[in-house]
Design a protein around this motif. Structure first.
Motif, PDB file in Angstrom:
ATOM      1  N   GLY A 240       0.735  -1.249  -0.106  1.00 22.26           N
ATOM      2  CA  GLY A 240       0.002   0.018  -0.043  1.00 22.26           C
ATOM      3  C   GLY A 240       1.043   1.188  -0.119  1.00 22.26           C
ATOM      4  N   GLN A 241       2.140   1.137  -0.137  1.00 23.43           N
ATOM      5  CA  GLN A 241       3.032   2.474  -0.214  1.00 23.43           C
ATOM      6  C   GLN A 241       2.870   3.010  -1.280  1.00 23.43           C
ATOM      7  OE1 GLN A 241       4.345   2.902   3.559  1.00 23.43           O
ATOM      8  NE2 GLN A 241       2.665   1.355   3.245  1.00 23.43           N
TER       9      GLN A 241
ATOM     10  N   ILE B 189      -2.060   3.612  -1.550  1.00 19.98           N
ATOM     11  CA  ILE B 189      -2.632   4.404  -0.966  1.00 19.98           C
ATOM     12  C   ILE B 189      -2.655   5.929  -1.174  1.00 19.98           C
ATOM     13  CG2 ILE B 189      -3.061   5.017   1.663  1.00 19.98           C
ATOM     14  CD1 ILE B 189      -2.939   2.151   2.440  1.00 19.98           C
ATOM     15  N   PRO B 190      -1.300   6.244  -1.178  1.00 21.98           N
ATOM     16  CA  PRO B 190      -1.190   7.752  -1.694  1.00 21.98           C
ATOM     17  C   PRO B 190      -1.943   8.002  -2.973  1.00 21.98           C
ATOM     18  CG  PRO B 190       0.944   6.853  -1.071  1.00 21.98           C
ATOM     19  CD  PRO B 190      -0.221   5.622  -0.886  1.00 21.98           C
TER      20      PRO B 190
ATOM     21  N   GLY C 109      17.474  -2.896   1.166  1.00 19.69           N
ATOM     22  CA  GLY C 109      17.570  -2.040   2.295  1.00 19.69           C
ATOM     23  C   GLY C 109      17.631  -0.607   1.728  1.00 19.69           C
TER      24      GLY C 109
ATOM     25  N   ASP D 115      12.324   4.590   2.707  1.00 21.56           N
ATOM     26  CA  ASP D 115      12.779   4.538   3.987  1.00 21.56           C
ATOM     27  C   ASP D 115      12.152   3.344   4.990  1.00 21.56           C
ATOM     28  OD1 ASP D 115      10.218   5.353   5.059  1.00 21.56           O
ATOM     29  OD2 ASP D 115      10.401   6.966   3.891  1.00 21.56           O
ATOM     30  N   ALA D 116      12.634   3.553   6.174  1.00 26.15           N
ATOM     31  CA  ALA D 116      12.491   2.497   7.158  1.00 26.15           C
ATOM     32  C   ALA D 116      10.972   2.122   7.298  1.00 26.15           C
ATOM     33  CB  ALA D 116      13.158   2.721   8.527  1.00 26.15           C
ATOM     34  N   GLN D 117      10.524   3.062   7.372  1.00 27.86           N
ATOM     35  CA  GLN D 117       8.714   2.893   7.674  1.00 27.86           C
ATOM     36  C   GLN D 117       8.090   2.247   6.193  1.00 27.86           C
ATOM     37  OE1 GLN D 117      10.656   5.641   8.602  1.00 27.86           O
ATOM     38  NE2 GLN D 117       9.220   6.955   9.891  1.00 27.86           N
ATOM     39  N   VAL D 118       8.698   2.884   5.072  1.00 25.63           N
ATOM     40  CA  VAL D 118       8.285   2.163   3.872  1.00 25.63           C
ATOM     41  C   VAL D 118       8.577   0.773   3.644  1.00 25.63           C
ATOM     42  CG1 VAL D 118       8.339   2.352   1.238  1.00 25.63           C
ATOM     43  CG2 VAL D 118       8.131   4.248   2.453  1.00 25.63           C
ATOM     44  N   ARG D 119       9.878   0.625   4.145  1.00 30.24           N
ATOM     45  CA  ARG D 119      10.349  -0.974   3.942  1.00 30.24           C
ATOM     46  C   ARG D 119       9.655  -1.898   4.976  1.00 30.24           C
ATOM     47  NH1 ARG D 119      15.071   2.074   3.347  1.00 30.24           N
ATOM     48  NH2 ARG D 119      15.868   1.579   5.789  1.00 30.24           N
ATOM     49  N   ASN D 120       9.056  -1.371   5.995  1.00 33.22           N
ATOM     50  CA  ASN D 120       8.291  -2.193   6.960  1.00 33.22           C
ATOM     51  C   ASN D 120       6.849  -2.742   6.391  1.00 33.22           C
ATOM     52  OD1 ASN D 120      10.144  -2.482   9.174  1.00 33.22           O
ATOM     53  ND2 ASN D 120       9.631  -0.642  10.101  1.00 33.22           N
ATOM     54  N   ARG D 121       6.571  -1.791   5.308  1.00 35.49           N
ATOM     55  CA  ARG D 121       5.212  -2.153   4.711  1.00 35.49           C
ATOM     56  C   ARG D 121       5.307  -2.731   3.408  1.00 35.49           C
ATOM     57  NH1 ARG D 121       1.159  -3.773   7.634  1.00 35.49           N
ATOM     58  NH2 ARG D 121      -0.326  -3.052   5.933  1.00 35.49           N
TER      59      ARG D 121
ATOM     60  N   SER E  27      12.888  12.071  -2.441  1.00 33.16           N
ATOM     61  CA  SER E  27      12.070  10.746  -2.095  1.00 33.16           C
ATOM     62  C   SER E  27      12.672   9.681  -1.971  1.00 33.16           C
ATOM     63  CB  SER E  27      11.404  10.665  -3.504  1.00 33.16           C
ATOM     64  OG  SER E  27      12.232  10.355  -4.601  1.00 33.16           O
ATOM     65  N   ARG E  28      14.076   9.364  -2.107  1.00 34.17           N
ATOM     66  CA  ARG E  28      14.878   8.080  -1.974  1.00 34.17           C
ATOM     67  C   ARG E  28      14.581   7.187  -3.288  1.00 34.17           C
ATOM     68  NH1 ARG E  28      17.926  10.975   1.013  1.00 34.17           N
ATOM     69  NH2 ARG E  28      19.258   9.311   1.084  1.00 34.17           N
TER      70      ARG E  28
END
Lengths: 161, 268
Positions: free
Chosen positions: B31-32, B35-36, B96, B100-106, B181-182
């Motif tokens: 959903g990363q 959802i946007p 990795g 970012d970390a939050q995006v990688r968690n989902r 944005s990375r």
């Protein structure tokens, strides 16, 4: 397999308390936290998934609560910034942000602290580079990050004891 | 966000069934991106079929000659996988560095591939390693999977189940992330495989991920960064936008390819 009605009922733990609520499929987790649960410490900064001000912990992992549906947290354990200081006394990471003045306007701070807590849980003794990489999903438009990074390093140290 | 009917299937079969029963359904992986997109009204499906509780779509399997990753495996899980690191370390580097970390968690591998953002990281690994995409219907070779910017050859309702990456002799991935944005301004995946050298570029092509012939030819002759000295990539089919012009991206392709080769060769 799904929800029969248009309004799913969800049950989850928020800061250790079991809560239930009725949501729409499209309800965002941050909307449920702020508007239904009235926990307004979690901020909506950009609403485009970039700033990280809405960061909460979902089963211990940092996620952007504006980029998750509330129904997806059904059955999960959610921790918000309020959950770090249940007795009103700041936890060591919050104290470190205070000590280092790791903020100016403070809007991004709840997300910064929540991300920092998750980072330190995974890596209790991070290097400065690891902290900077770890905070890539949290944007601060005031500080230039220097004091935030110092706060996270010091908060990590305090949490290590 | 517009209203939609939300379903949460427990199996892949239920997911494809729910998709085909709906008027205009979309699968939701991590959903990363979706959802946007839904928030902005860029997509307005009648139904969202959530894949997050379909357990058999997640997981990692490593055999002697391949790494198979389930579509719903999150980036953070791939990045932290000792098994993947042992077999194809470039894949853990790539995972990795996503978002970012939050995006990688989902965020998930399958979601990234189905969306095929021209600046996403995973498409370069799939094309660079010559991976095979397994769906509920068939197996699709990497060279036939991508079909231009934000487009793939997946049929309507077709569901990615896993991707199998052949283990190369060596591989590397380097990207120049957009500072905000990375996402990859340019990302280059290089692999030396039994079947030859493969190189895939993301972030730069007007039609999404592609294989730069000049870089592959130079590295086939000599798999070293020095082999890329003097090599140029034509800018004709590269993107120009507010972040970078096509000729700058062309330059970065060679620079990132050198870094990726050095990483593959264990030289930084």
């Amino acid at each position: 397999m799904g929800f029969e009605g248009a309004m799913p009922e969800i049950s989850l733990s928020i800061n250790g308390a079991q809560v239930t609520g009725t949501v729409e499929g499209r309800t965002l987790l941050v909307e449920f936290i702020r508007e239904t649960m009235k926990l307004t410490g979690t901020h909506t900064g950009c609403d485009t998934s970039q700033c990280g001000a809405c960061t909460v912990h979902l089963d211990g992992k940092a996620v952007k609560s504006c980029t998750m549906l509330a129904v997806q947290a059904d059955g999960a354990e959610v921790t918000t910034i309020e959950g770090l200081a249940p007795e009103g006394e700041m936890n060591p990471m919050q104290q470190a942000f205070n000590d280092h003045h790791g903020l100016q306007c403070g809007f991004c701070t709840p997300g910064m602290v929540m991300r920092a807590m998750a980072l330190v849980a995974e890596n209790p003794d991070p290097t400065e580079a690891e902290v900077r990489h770890g905070l890539e999903g949290n944007i601060c438009r005031c500080t230039g990050y220097q004091n935030i990074v110092a706060a996270v390093l010091d908060g990590a140290k305090a949490l290590r004891g | 966000m517009e209203e939609f009917t939300y379903t949460r299937p427990a199996t892949a079969d239920d997911a494809t069934g729910a998709h085909s029963a709906a008027e205009d359904a979309m699968y939701m992986a991590g959903g990363q991106t979706l959802i946007p997109v839904l928030k902005q009204g860029l997509a307005m499906p009648t139904d969202v079929v959530d894949l997050n509780r379909v357990d058999d779509l997640a997981g990692i399997q490593v055999t002697g000659d391949a790494v198979t990753i389930g579509a719903m495996t999150r980036h953070a899980v791939v990045a932290a996988s000792a098994e993947v690191k042992g077999a194809i370390p470039a894949l853990t580097v790539l995972a990795g560095g996503i978002g970012d970390a939050q995006v990688r968690n989902r965020g998930t591998m399958g979601g990234s591939l189905a969306n095929n953002d021209p600046s996403a990281d995973y498409p370069s690994a799939v094309l660079g390693l010559g991976a095979t995409v397994t769906t509920n219907q068939r197996e699709i070779p990497a060279d036939e999977f991508f079909d231009g910017m934000f487009a793939t050859n997946l049929e309507d309702g077709e569901l990615i189940k896993s991707v199998t990456y052949p283990i190369p002799e060596k591989a590397g991935y380097a990207k120049f992330p957009n500072p905000a944005s990375r996402y990859a301004l340019v990302g280059v995946f290089v692999a030396k495989t039994a079947g030859g050298v493969r190189v895939a570029v993301t972030g730069a092509g007007q039609d999404g991920v592609f294989r730069p012939a000049e870089v592959e030819a130079a590295l086939s002759a000599d798999f070293s960064a020095a082999a890329l000295d003097g090599v140029t990539v034509p800018a004709d089919d590269l993107m120009t936008d507010m972040h970078a012009a096509a000729d700058y991206r062309a330059h970065l392709i060679v620079v990132m390819a050198k870094r990726a080769v050095n990483q593959a060769n264990g030289q930084g």
